[in-house]
Design an enzyme around this catalytic site. Structure first.
Site, PDB file in Angstrom:
ATOM      1  N   ARG A  42       0.504  -1.274  -0.256  1.00 20.97           N
ATOM      2  CA  ARG A  42      -0.847  -0.211  -0.024  1.00 20.97           C
ATOM      3  C   ARG A  42       0.842   1.729   0.124  1.00 20.97           C
ATOM      4  O   ARG A  42       0.423   2.263  -0.455  1.00 20.97           O
ATOM      5  CB  ARG A  42      -1.010   0.061   1.326  1.00 20.97           C
ATOM      6  CG  ARG A  42      -2.095  -0.644   1.006  1.00 20.97           C
ATOM      7  CD  ARG A  42      -3.099  -1.224   0.177  1.00 20.97           C
ATOM      8  NE  ARG A  42      -3.931  -1.334  -0.537  1.00 20.97           N
ATOM      9  CZ  ARG A  42      -5.378  -1.753  -0.095  1.00 20.97           C
ATOM     10  NH1 ARG A  42      -5.714  -0.221   1.355  1.00 20.97           N
ATOM     11  NH2 ARG A  42      -6.096  -2.215   0.206  1.00 20.97           N
ATOM     12  N   ASP A 154     -13.445  14.155   8.534  1.00 21.36           N
ATOM     13  CA  ASP A 154     -12.916  13.353   8.037  1.00 21.36           C
ATOM     14  C   ASP A 154     -11.810  13.398   8.939  1.00 21.36           C
ATOM     15  O   ASP A 154     -11.265  14.563   7.887  1.00 21.36           O
ATOM     16  CB  ASP A 154     -13.288  13.179   6.356  1.00 21.36           C
ATOM     17  CG  ASP A 154     -13.252  11.282   6.178  1.00 21.36           C
ATOM     18  OD1 ASP A 154     -13.452  10.321   6.733  1.00 21.36           O
ATOM     19  OD2 ASP A 154     -11.530  11.151   6.191  1.00 21.36           O
TER      20      ASP A 154
HETATM   21  C1  LIG Z   1     -15.779   3.481   4.620  1.00 20.60           C
HETATM   22  S1  LIG Z   1     -15.332   5.337   4.459  1.00 20.60           S
HETATM   23  C2  LIG Z   1     -16.631   5.275   5.365  1.00 20.60           C
HETATM   24  C3  LIG Z   1     -17.722   6.844   4.639  1.00 20.60           C
HETATM   25  C4  LIG Z   1     -18.955   6.530   5.159  1.00 20.60           C
HETATM   26  N1  LIG Z   1     -19.571   6.714   7.000  1.00 20.60           N
HETATM   27  C5  LIG Z   1     -20.417   5.445   4.982  1.00 20.60           C
HETATM   28  O1  LIG Z   1     -19.983   4.896   5.992  1.00 20.60           O
HETATM   29  O2  LIG Z   1     -20.552   5.371   3.658  1.00 20.60           O
HETATM   30  C6  LIG Z   1     -13.781   5.266   6.575  1.00 20.60           C
HETATM   31  C7  LIG Z   1     -13.303   6.720   6.681  1.00 20.60           C
HETATM   32  O3  LIG Z   1     -13.183   6.702   7.551  1.00 20.60           O
HETATM   33  C8  LIG Z   1     -11.965   7.959   7.451  1.00 20.60           C
HETATM   34  N2  LIG Z   1     -10.841   8.048   8.551  1.00 20.60           N
HETATM   35  C9  LIG Z   1     -10.206   6.858   9.397  1.00 20.60           C
HETATM   36  N3  LIG Z   1      -9.619   7.146   9.556  1.00 20.60           N
HETATM   37  C10 LIG Z   1     -10.123   7.803  10.301  1.00 20.60           C
HETATM   38  C11 LIG Z   1      -9.730   9.049  11.988  1.00 20.60           C
HETATM   39  N4  LIG Z   1      -9.434   8.342  12.786  1.00 20.60           N
HETATM   40  N5  LIG Z   1     -10.233  10.123  11.743  1.00 20.60           N
HETATM   41  C12 LIG Z   1     -11.487  10.446  11.523  1.00 20.60           C
HETATM   42  N6  LIG Z   1     -11.727   9.291  10.174  1.00 20.60           N
HETATM   43  C13 LIG Z   1     -11.195   8.153   9.271  1.00 20.60           C
HETATM   44  C14 LIG Z   1     -11.609   7.759   6.158  1.00 20.60           C
HETATM   45  O4  LIG Z   1     -10.461   8.528   6.058  1.00 20.60           O
HETATM   46  C15 LIG Z   1     -13.244   7.276   5.428  1.00 20.60           C
HETATM   47  O5  LIG Z   1     -12.873   8.790   4.733  1.00 20.60           O
END
Ligand SMILES: C[S@@+](CC[C@H](N)C(=O)[O-])C[C@H]1O[C@@H](n2cnc3c(N)ncnc32)[C@H](O)[C@@H]1O
Length: 287
Positions: A42, A154
């Protein structure tokens, strides 16, 4: 033992442990040594593109990065931004049919026409815009008499940039009711669609790491959507996050998580989580 995917960067056990410690502490994601080849796969091209020559140098850069940008880019590479409009639709039905009528009752009783929703891992914006559309639709003509706002946060800067642009492909809006597509989007060339300005202006996008210690907001939220992000976290991290989310959730307000990450076990564990399950992955803060 060392790992290398493209045979250009190697990852020693010591470097992996240093990186895994940072990832666990700052992103909440626990990685075992078995994931070493995944990490190399990655990150390798990305690191070389940035002129970083070793994983040790990368770990040091992460440690000293006070902007949080590198951390967001790391999250982009080891987790996913996958989302679409109306994903896990039952949650939006619940929001529309149960949470919003209750909020109206509460607001009337308190003479406080205030509605705040937090979308705590908003990715590229589909989820918070969906919530803003539902608020518009629900309040109709009365919308401007209410003080309504959606906060969308985010960790990823690139996701937030896409979100702020508010432009999507057909595929991302495919699960929307036709009436919403017609009412809340402007067609663009190339089968793309832009969220209308009246919806966009009610969503405030900000970078926020859910792992940062305390949340500080002026007022409590009526509803928090925190979906499909805790799936990466271990039990301890998840419990800690849920506890902190509850500190900014109004009593009787709702915390909605992803279908794959129910909190029922946590509620039963006696860890002082002030929530009760209302339906799968929908939890209410005890009054
Ligand atoms: C799979 S997406 C989920 C999007 C939406 N909530 C949904 O359920 O469709 C996960 C998101 O979590 C964010 N993310 C991951 N770790 C995080 C953190 N520690 N704090 C805030 N956001 C985070 C990622 O950048 C990503 O945009």
């Amino acid at each position: 033992m060392t790992f290398s995917a493209g045979l250009r960067l190697t990852l020693t056990r010591g470097e992996f442990d240093a990186l895994a410690t940072i990832i666990r502490a700052r992103l909440g994601i626990a990685l075992a040594w078995e994931k070493a080849s995944f990490v190399v796969g990655r990150l390798e091209t990305y690191l070389l593109g940035k002129g970083i020559r070793s994983f040790q140098e990368y770990a040091e850069a992460l440690e000293s990065d006070s902007t949080g940008l590198l951390l967001g880019e790391l999250a982009d590479r080891i987790s996913t931004n996958y989302t679409y409009f109306n994903r896990e639709r039952e949650h939006f039905d619940f929001f529309r049919n149960r949470a919003l009528p209750e909020i109206v009752e509460r607001a009337k009783a308190e003479r406080d026409p205030y509605v705040r929703v937090w979308c705590a891992a908003s990715s590229t914006g589909e989820e918070p815009y969906m919530l803003a559309m539902l608020l518009h639709d629900f309040f109709g003509q009365d919308y401007r008499r209410w003080d309504v706002g959606v906060l969308a946060t985010d960790i990823s800067d690139s996701a937030l940039k896409t979100a702020t642009r508010g432009q999507y492909d057909e595929e991302q809006i495919a699960a929307l009711p036709p009436a919403f597509r017609a009412r809340y989007f402007l067609p663009l060339p190339g089968a793309r669609f832009e969220v209308r300005p009246e919806i966009r202006k009610d969503v405030l996008f900000r970078r926020l790491n859910l792992m940062s210690s305390a949340f500080r907001f002026k007022r409590l939220f009526d509803v928090i959507f925190c979906r499909n992000v805790m799936i990466y976290f271990d039990e301890v991290t998840r419990a800690d996050l849920v506890r902190r989310l509850c500190t900014v959730l109004r009593p009787s307000g709702y915390l909605i998580v992803g279908h794959a990450e129910p909190l029922t076990q946590l509620e039963r564990s006696g860890q002082g989580i002030p929530l009760q399950t209302v339906q799968t992955s929908v939890h209410r803060r005890r009054p």
